[in-house]
Every structure is written in C-alpha cells, then in structure tokens.
Design a protein around this motif. Structure first.
Motif, PDB file in Angstrom:
ATOM      1  N   MET A   1       0.839  -1.191   0.000  1.00  9.15           N
ATOM      2  CA  MET A   1       0.000   0.000   0.000  1.00  9.15           C
ATOM      3  C   MET A   1       0.874   1.240   0.000  1.00  9.15           C
ATOM      4  N   ALA A   2       0.274   2.370  -0.400  1.00  3.40           N
ATOM      5  CA  ALA A   2       0.995   3.635  -0.364  1.00  3.40           C
ATOM      6  C   ALA A   2       1.333   3.984   1.082  1.00  3.40           C
ATOM      7  N   THR A   3       2.439   4.676   1.272  1.00  3.03           N
ATOM      8  CA  THR A   3       2.919   4.993   2.616  1.00  3.03           C
ATOM      9  C   THR A   3       3.182   6.486   2.769  1.00  3.03           C
ATOM     10  N   VAL A   4       3.389   6.894   4.021  1.00  2.00           N
ATOM     11  CA  VAL A   4       3.763   8.272   4.303  1.00  2.00           C
ATOM     12  C   VAL A   4       5.051   8.628   3.569  1.00  2.00           C
ATOM     13  N   GLU A   5       5.990   7.687   3.547  1.00  2.00           N
ATOM     14  CA  GLU A   5       7.270   7.946   2.886  1.00  2.00           C
ATOM     15  C   GLU A   5       7.090   8.240   1.392  1.00  2.00           C
ATOM     16  N   HIS A   6       6.146   7.549   0.749  1.00  5.27           N
ATOM     17  CA  HIS A   6       5.863   7.827  -0.653  1.00  5.27           C
ATOM     18  C   HIS A   6       5.372   9.266  -0.829  1.00  5.27           C
ATOM     19  N   CYS A   7       4.515   9.713   0.086  1.00  2.59           N
ATOM     20  CA  CYS A   7       4.000  11.080   0.020  1.00  2.59           C
ATOM     21  C   CYS A   7       5.111  12.099   0.285  1.00  2.59           C
ATOM     22  N   LEU A   8       5.945  11.828   1.284  1.00  3.14           N
ATOM     23  CA  LEU A   8       7.075  12.710   1.561  1.00  3.14           C
ATOM     24  C   LEU A   8       7.995  12.825   0.355  1.00  3.14           C
ATOM     25  N   PHE A   9       8.237  11.698  -0.301  1.00  2.00           N
ATOM     26  CA  PHE A   9       9.105  11.672  -1.474  1.00  2.00           C
ATOM     27  C   PHE A   9       8.516  12.524  -2.594  1.00  2.00           C
ATOM     28  N   CYS A  10       7.202  12.435  -2.802  1.00  2.00           N
ATOM     29  CA  CYS A  10       6.560  13.251  -3.840  1.00  2.00           C
ATOM     30  C   CYS A  10       6.670  14.739  -3.508  1.00  2.00           C
ATOM     31  N   PHE A  11       6.407  15.084  -2.253  1.00  2.00           N
ATOM     32  CA  PHE A  11       6.526  16.481  -1.848  1.00  2.00           C
ATOM     33  C   PHE A  11       7.961  16.976  -2.032  1.00  2.00           C
ATOM     34  N   ASP A  12       8.919  16.150  -1.628  1.00  2.00           N
ATOM     35  CA  ASP A  12      10.317  16.571  -1.721  1.00  2.00           C
ATOM     36  C   ASP A  12      10.754  16.693  -3.178  1.00  2.00           C
ATOM     37  N   THR A  13      10.232  15.810  -4.017  1.00  2.00           N
ATOM     38  CA  THR A  13      10.544  15.896  -5.443  1.00  2.00           C
ATOM     39  C   THR A  13      10.052  17.209  -6.029  1.00  2.00           C
ATOM     40  N   LEU A  14       8.820  17.589  -5.701  1.00  2.37           N
ATOM     41  CA  LEU A  14       8.267  18.833  -6.226  1.00  2.37           C
ATOM     42  C   LEU A  14       8.948  20.051  -5.617  1.00  2.37           C
ATOM     43  N   ALA A  15       9.073  20.063  -4.288  1.00  2.00           N
ATOM     44  CA  ALA A  15       9.678  21.222  -3.623  1.00  2.00           C
ATOM     45  C   ALA A  15      11.119  21.432  -4.081  1.00  2.00           C
ATOM     46  N   SER A  16      11.853  20.348  -4.240  1.00  2.00           N
ATOM     47  CA  SER A  16      13.243  20.445  -4.683  1.00  2.00           C
ATOM     48  C   SER A  16      13.322  20.941  -6.126  1.00  2.00           C
ATOM     49  N   HIS A  17      12.408  20.452  -6.960  1.00  2.00           N
ATOM     50  CA  HIS A  17      12.379  20.906  -8.358  1.00  2.00           C
ATOM     51  C   HIS A  17      12.132  22.412  -8.423  1.00  2.00           C
ATOM     52  N   LEU A  18      11.190  22.900  -7.632  1.00  2.00           N
ATOM     53  CA  LEU A  18      10.856  24.316  -7.653  1.00  2.00           C
ATOM     54  C   LEU A  18      11.964  25.171  -7.048  1.00  2.00           C
ATOM     55  N   ALA A  19      12.740  24.568  -6.137  1.00  2.00           N
ATOM     56  CA  ALA A  19      13.826  25.312  -5.491  1.00  2.00           C
ATOM     57  C   ALA A  19      15.159  25.138  -6.202  1.00  2.00           C
ATOM     58  N   GLY A  20      15.211  24.260  -7.196  1.00  2.00           N
ATOM     59  CA  GLY A  20      16.437  24.040  -7.930  1.00  2.00           C
ATOM     60  C   GLY A  20      17.487  23.266  -7.159  1.00  2.00           C
ATOM     61  N   ARG A  21      17.037  22.371  -6.269  1.00  2.00           N
ATOM     62  CA  ARG A  21      17.974  21.556  -5.506  1.00  2.00           C
ATOM     63  C   ARG A  21      17.734  20.085  -5.799  1.00  2.00           C
ATOM     64  N   LYS A  22      18.652  19.248  -5.370  1.00  2.00           N
ATOM     65  CA  LYS A  22      18.532  17.819  -5.584  1.00  2.00           C
ATOM     66  C   LYS A  22      17.623  17.195  -4.518  1.00  2.00           C
ATOM     67  N   PRO A  23      16.616  16.435  -4.906  1.00  2.00           N
ATOM     68  CA  PRO A  23      15.720  15.825  -3.910  1.00  2.00           C
ATOM     69  C   PRO A  23      16.360  14.620  -3.245  1.00  2.00           C
ATOM     70  N   LYS A  24      15.788  14.226  -2.127  1.00  2.00           N
ATOM     71  CA  LYS A  24      16.206  13.003  -1.465  1.00  2.00           C
ATOM     72  C   LYS A  24      15.755  11.803  -2.295  1.00  2.00           C
ATOM     73  N   THR A  25      16.509  10.712  -2.227  1.00  2.00           N
ATOM     74  CA  THR A  25      16.067   9.474  -2.849  1.00  2.00           C
ATOM     75  C   THR A  25      14.980   8.850  -1.993  1.00  2.00           C
ATOM     76  N   LEU A  26      14.245   7.918  -2.551  1.00  2.00           N
ATOM     77  CA  LEU A  26      13.203   7.252  -1.777  1.00  2.00           C
ATOM     78  C   LEU A  26      13.812   6.507  -0.599  1.00  2.00           C
ATOM     79  N   ALA A  27      14.962   5.880  -0.795  1.00  2.00           N
ATOM     80  CA  ALA A  27      15.625   5.163   0.301  1.00  2.00           C
ATOM     81  C   ALA A  27      16.030   6.131   1.414  1.00  2.00           C
ATOM     82  N   GLN A  28      16.515   7.295   1.055  1.00  2.00           N
ATOM     83  CA  GLN A  28      16.889   8.289   2.058  1.00  2.00           C
ATOM     84  C   GLN A  28      15.668   8.777   2.825  1.00  2.00           C
ATOM     85  N   VAL A  29      14.571   8.973   2.120  1.00  2.00           N
ATOM     86  CA  VAL A  29      13.336   9.395   2.782  1.00  2.00           C
ATOM     87  C   VAL A  29      12.874   8.332   3.774  1.00  2.00           C
ATOM     88  N   GLN A  30      12.875   7.086   3.348  1.00  2.00           N
ATOM     89  CA  GLN A  30      12.412   6.003   4.213  1.00  2.00           C
ATOM     90  C   GLN A  30      13.284   5.874   5.462  1.00  2.00           C
TER      91      GLN A  30
END
Length: 278
Positions: A1-30
């Motif tokens: 099932m989907a998890t909190v970590e999946h949601c955090l990863f999506c948020f970090d992917t978007l926020a990092s893209h908008l800020a021009g920084r490298k996002p965390k990997t899914l493993a790092q988020v977990q």
C-alpha cells in the motif's frame, strides 16, 4: 500500500524541483522518516492519563497509531484485504482504456500502476483538486513517483503549473493500484472499494476514463451516478437516460492510498536539514 514515505518523497521531489535543488532518494526518505519517528516518540512526554504515547500530541505519531490499528483490523478480518481530489487525468490520453487488465500477481513487489494527486486545502473551500495524473502501466516506485509527482503538479492541462508559493496550501495523495479485474457489467463493483476504468465506442469514436476508488464514496454517488459521470468525463454527450444502450467495457480495481499535507512534510524536511548541519 501507499505509505507516508511515498507522500514525503513526492513532496520533496516537487519542492526540490521548484527550489532548484537535488531531492532526497526514496531510500533516504524512508531511512530518515524511521529515525524521525523514533526521535519524536522519545521526546513526547508520557501523558498524565496514561493514554498510549502514540495516540497523543504529534500528527506523525497519531498517524502511526491509526495505521497500526487499521493493519490489526485488516489482519483479523476474514480474508478481505476520495472526491474531485481523485478525479484523474491519464498521462497518455486515449492510450490505455483498452489495455488488458493487469493481474496483481504479475507485478514485481516494487512495481505498481500509480496515481499522484495534488489538492489545495483552504479554510473557505476545503479540499479542491489541483492536479492528478497517473498510469496503469506498472512503475518502479522511485521512478514512477518522481515522474508523476512532477507531471501531475506541472503538466495537468486542466490547471496552471503549481508554483513554489502554493506549496504551504497543498496536500499530496499517492494511490497504488492493485487487483485489476474485468467486471461482469457496469454495476459489478463496490462503492468505496473499487476504482473504475471504462472504455466504449459511440458513433464510431472510442472513449475512455477512470475514477479512483474513493471518488464515488466521497461524492456520495450511487453506482449509476458514478458510471454516468465517468462516461461524461470521457466525453460522452448522449442522453443520460440512454446510457445503458452503450456497450461498456469495465475494469474494476482497488487502490491503496495515503495522503500528507505540506505542514507535516515541512516539519520532517526541517528536521532532516537540521540533522545534516550538525
């Protein structure tokens, strides 16, 4: 099932893209989320009324308590394993509704069809859809979540691209799709349990659309209202009382959904940044 970590990863992917920084990997988020939870739990005082600590005070701990309770209930059950916010747009319109249903047994443990939904939450209007795109093709989770987190936020043609200033008002929802089955007819599904994927021909033109499993229940629709609405979403303009004259191919599926608001993501991300500067 989907998890909190999946949601955090999506948020970090978007926020990092908008800020021009490298996002965390899914493993790092977990990994960081697990440590974050332990840190919070260790720092939350035992309630005076002796209520278990996990159910008190902190949203992340309340979430864990709820998840644990839900899992326990599911495991004790007898073998039986949301709204405009889940009104979806396929990444390749017209490319999927006639594809044979995907058997969950054929999927790798790490691969799922998936959808990422962005909602705006406001005190006046409540929860409103801001973008939702996904795919019925099984995706490796890290790649799929990263791709559709950005695609649904920036390339849903129904909306303008999400901007950095909107982040505080956002909620993300991840739905992993499972248990695809050909339905016997348009009524062969359960509200609140199944999503629907329909395809049909009308006056020589092919139509298709989908609703995620939470749509019918959150909208308060009957089965018939759901099917007619889905046909309208696909572009069908026939008479409402003649919808049964249209030969529908219906695939039902289930979706394991998790959601997260920006405030909880920001608290976790601030904690991560603080740990990295120590």
């Amino acid at each position: 099932m989907a998890t909190v970590e999946h949601c955090l990863f999506c948020f970090d992917t978007l926020a990092s893209h908008l800020a021009g920084r490298k996002p965390k990997t899914l493993a790092q988020v977990q990994e960081s989320w697990a440590t974050y939870i332990k840190t919070i739990e260790a720092n939350v005082p035992e309630p005076e009324d002796k209520t278990p600590r996990l159910s008190k005070r902190h949203p992340a701990l309340q979430r864990l308590a709820t998840t644990s309770s839900t899992s326990s209930s599911a495991s004790s059950a007898s073998g039986v394993s949301s709204s405009s916010s889940s009104t979806v747009s396929l990444s390749q319109p017209g490319s999927g509704t006639d594809t044979p249903a995907t058997s969950v047994s054929s999927l790798s443990v790490a691969e799922y069809p998936l959808f990422v939904t962005w909602n705006t939450i406001s005190a006046h209007e409540g929860r409103t859809l801001r973008g939702c795109i996904g795919t019925f093709e099984p995706q490796e989770l890290e790649e799929g979540l990263a791709t559709y987190a950005l695609t649904s936020a920036l390339h849903d043609t129904r909306f303008e691209p999400i901007t950095a200033r909107e982040l505080p008002s956002l909620e993300v929802a991840v739905t992993l799709l499972t248990d695809f089955e050909d339905a016997a007819d348009a009524m062969d599904w359960e509200i609140g349990k199944h999503g629907l994927r329909i395809s049909f021909y009308y006056h020589g033109r092919r139509y298709g659309a989908t609703y995620l499993p939470d749509v019918a229940s959150e909208q308060g629709w009957t089965k018939e209202e759901t099917v007619v609405s889905l046909m309208r979403k696909a572009g069908w303009m026939g008479r409402r009382d003649r919808w049964r004259d249209v030969e529908l191919k219906v695939v039902r599926y289930q979706g394991k959904k998790e959601s997260l608001e920006y405030a909880e993501y920001k608290e976790w991300r601030d904690w991560v940044d603080k740990q990295e500067t120590k």
